[in-house]
Design a protein around this motif. Structure first.
Motif, PDB file in Angstrom:
ATOM      1  N   SER A  41       5.335  -2.990 -18.231  1.00  0.00           N
ATOM      2  CA  SER A  41       5.263  -4.404 -17.857  1.00  0.00           C
ATOM      3  C   SER A  41       3.981  -4.759 -17.126  1.00  0.00           C
ATOM      4  N   GLY A  42       3.394  -3.796 -16.405  1.00  0.00           N
ATOM      5  CA  GLY A  42       2.244  -4.100 -15.573  1.00  0.00           C
ATOM      6  C   GLY A  42       2.609  -4.825 -14.295  1.00  0.00           C
ATOM      7  N   ALA A  43       3.906  -5.001 -14.040  1.00  0.00           N
ATOM      8  CA  ALA A  43       4.373  -5.708 -12.845  1.00  0.00           C
ATOM      9  C   ALA A  43       4.552  -4.720 -11.689  1.00  0.00           C
ATOM     10  N   PRO A  44       4.382  -5.183 -10.442  1.00  0.00           N
ATOM     11  CA  PRO A  44       4.579  -4.283  -9.301  1.00  0.00           C
ATOM     12  C   PRO A  44       6.059  -3.982  -9.065  1.00  0.00           C
ATOM     13  N   HIS A  45       6.350  -2.743  -8.701  1.00  0.00           N
ATOM     14  CA  HIS A  45       7.721  -2.313  -8.393  1.00  0.00           C
ATOM     15  C   HIS A  45       7.685  -1.516  -7.097  1.00  0.00           C
ATOM     16  N   THR A  46       8.529  -1.895  -6.142  1.00  0.00           N
ATOM     17  CA  THR A  46       8.558  -1.239  -4.832  1.00  0.00           C
ATOM     18  C   THR A  46       9.838  -0.431  -4.685  1.00  0.00           C
ATOM     19  N   THR A  47       9.695   0.802  -4.187  1.00  0.00           N
ATOM     20  CA  THR A  47      10.820   1.722  -4.039  1.00  0.00           C
ATOM     21  C   THR A  47      10.774   2.374  -2.666  1.00  0.00           C
ATOM     22  N   PRO A  48      11.890   2.389  -1.922  1.00  0.00           N
ATOM     23  CA  PRO A  48      11.931   3.149  -0.666  1.00  0.00           C
ATOM     24  C   PRO A  48      12.089   4.638  -0.982  1.00  0.00           C
ATOM     25  N   LEU A  49      11.290   5.481  -0.326  1.00  0.00           N
ATOM     26  CA  LEU A  49      11.326   6.917  -0.571  1.00  0.00           C
ATOM     27  C   LEU A  49      11.178   7.684   0.738  1.00  0.00           C
ATOM     28  N   GLY A  50      11.871   8.816   0.825  1.00  0.00           N
ATOM     29  CA  GLY A  50      11.601   9.742   1.904  1.00  0.00           C
ATOM     30  C   GLY A  50      10.273  10.438   1.664  1.00  0.00           C
ATOM     31  N   TYR A  51       9.668  10.926   2.732  1.00  0.00           N
ATOM     32  CA  TYR A  51       8.380  11.605   2.579  1.00  0.00           C
ATOM     33  C   TYR A  51       8.278  12.754   3.565  1.00  0.00           C
ATOM     34  N   VAL A  52       7.321  13.656   3.286  1.00  0.00           N
ATOM     35  CA  VAL A  52       6.985  14.771   4.169  1.00  0.00           C
ATOM     36  C   VAL A  52       5.475  14.789   4.322  1.00  0.00           C
ATOM     37  N   ARG A  53       4.993  14.940   5.530  1.00  0.00           N
ATOM     38  CA  ARG A  53       3.551  15.029   5.770  1.00  0.00           C
ATOM     39  C   ARG A  53       3.074  16.446   5.481  1.00  0.00           C
ATOM     40  N   HIS A  54       1.880  16.541   4.866  1.00  0.00           N
ATOM     41  CA  HIS A  54       1.322  17.857   4.575  1.00  0.00           C
ATOM     42  C   HIS A  54      -0.187  17.756   4.457  1.00  0.00           C
ATOM     43  N   GLU A  55      -0.913  18.379   5.396  1.00  0.00           N
ATOM     44  CA  GLU A  55      -2.365  18.476   5.360  1.00  0.00           C
ATOM     45  C   GLU A  55      -3.049  17.129   5.143  1.00  0.00           C
ATOM     46  N   GLY A  56      -2.653  16.147   5.909  1.00  0.00           N
ATOM     47  CA  GLY A  56      -3.284  14.844   5.833  1.00  0.00           C
ATOM     48  C   GLY A  56      -2.827  13.960   4.692  1.00  0.00           C
ATOM     49  N   ALA A  57      -1.905  14.446   3.875  1.00  0.00           N
ATOM     50  CA  ALA A  57      -1.365  13.652   2.761  1.00  0.00           C
ATOM     51  C   ALA A  57       0.138  13.476   2.947  1.00  0.00           C
ATOM     52  N   LEU A  58       0.731  12.685   2.082  1.00  0.00           N
ATOM     53  CA  LEU A  58       2.176  12.464   2.091  1.00  0.00           C
ATOM     54  C   LEU A  58       2.758  13.013   0.794  1.00  0.00           C
ATOM     55  N   LEU A  59       3.887  13.703   0.901  1.00  0.00           N
ATOM     56  CA  LEU A  59       4.577  14.237  -0.274  1.00  0.00           C
ATOM     57  C   LEU A  59       5.847  13.439  -0.511  1.00  0.00           C
ATOM     58  N   VAL A  60       6.063  13.016  -1.753  1.00  0.00           N
ATOM     59  CA  VAL A  60       7.313  12.384  -2.151  1.00  0.00           C
ATOM     60  C   VAL A  60       7.867  13.142  -3.354  1.00  0.00           C
ATOM     61  N   VAL A  61       9.174  13.125  -3.501  1.00  0.00           N
ATOM     62  CA  VAL A  61       9.841  13.918  -4.537  1.00  0.00           C
ATOM     63  C   VAL A  61      10.604  12.988  -5.472  1.00  0.00           C
TER      64      VAL A  61
END
Length: 303
Positions: A41-61
């Motif tokens: 679609s090219g449309a924006p989609h927002t999703t709530p996600l848990g995350y883990v910090r790792h070496e200055g980045a964020l990890l999501v599963v």
């Protein structure tokens, strides 16, 4: 089962209203909002996600609670690697890079040390749960003193980010060839796990450059030409360059698709040629446009 859209929307609204704090089942959890661009679609989609910090980045599963298929947001970021992250009261653009092979295993183990519940989700499905690294997409090199205050500064910021992505592509292809060269055993050399990284960075670079050129052709150049009609020929030459650059982008994508089987020296020569052409275009744009944009405020004043 996937989370109902109405529940997601209530979480999103609470997250934004309370600057990242959410109650109910997510109370006290590390939560972010990930906005992707729809693959179709090219449309924006927002999703709530848990995350883990790792070496200055964020990890999501991409667990989707252990559903049999990858979640929609994961398919979206494969098509459009540039995403938007909301974290607490902050928001920033990021590059989404799924991990592969041994790196995926390493990062998933890191996630489990912080959030062991993902092991239950993995046990519910046969698909390996994707682990995605969210890296800040802010340019790594040049910085204006304080905030970017002119359109010249904004142009240079975009160009710096584009150059950085080309640098990452070169570094990761070299790591790929190094892993192939280090293989001495029988059979095929082990995959270094960089295929998706190279693909995502290349795709992000090409999509960002295409958007940048479209914005220049349709908005920036006509706006400047009103005040500098004698530069009409210059802008037409830049538009012609944009068409040439679009061809090089297509060639770059095709080249990188064959990185796993490419002959290293020939590949390096082709990548160096394309990088030089793309960089020369950015240099020429800066030489032409920065003096014209040095006094134009950024962001533009509201009418």
């Amino acid at each position: 089962m996937p989370t109902p859209p109405s529940f997601n929307q209530s979480v999103i609204e609470e997250f934004r209203a309370r600057r990242g704090e959410v109650g109910g089942p997510f109370e006290g959890a590390d939560l972010l909002l990930l906005t992707t661009t729809g693959a179709r679609s090219g449309a924006p989609h927002t999703t709530p996600l848990g995350y883990v910090r790792h070496e200055g980045a964020l990890l999501v599963v991409g667990s989707d609670l252990g559903a049999p298929r990858h979640p929609a947001w994961y398919h979206n970021l494969l098509a459009h690697p540039q995403v938007r992250v909301e974290l607490g009261a902050d928001a920033f653009e990021a590059l989404a890079v799924p991990a592969e092979g041994a790196r995926r295993e390493e990062l998933f183990a890191r996630v489990l040390r912080t959030a062991p519940g993902y092991a239950d989700y993995q046990a519910r499905t046969e698909r390996p749960l994707p682990v995605v690294v969210l890296e800040s997409a802010a340019p790594d090199g040049w910085r204006a003193p304080g905030e970017v205050r002119t359109l010249a500064g904004k142009l240079l910021e975009v160009h710096t980010w584009l150059r950085a992505q080309l640098g990452h592509v070169r570094a990761e292809t070299e790591a790929h060839f190094a892993a192939r060269a280090a293989h001495t055993g029988p059979g095929r050399p082990p995959e270094p796990g960089l295929g998706l990284q190279i693909r995502q960075r290349c795709l992000a670079f090409c999509q960002a450059l295409a958007f940048h050129h479209t914005s220049e052709d349709e908005h920036l150049f006509p706006g400047i030409a009103v005040h500098h009609p004698h530069l009409a020929g210059t802008f037409e030459r830049l538009r012609e360059e944009h068409r040439t650059v679009a061809r090089i982008q297509d060639e770059l994508v095709s080249l990188l698709e064959g990185v796993r089987i490419a002959e290293p020296e020939r590949f390096r020569a082709e990548l160096a040629r394309m990088t030089a052409e793309l960089t020369a275009h950015l240099d020429h744009e800066e030489e032409t446009l920065l003096p014209l944009l040095a006094e134009v405020p950024w962001p533009p004043p509201r009418p």
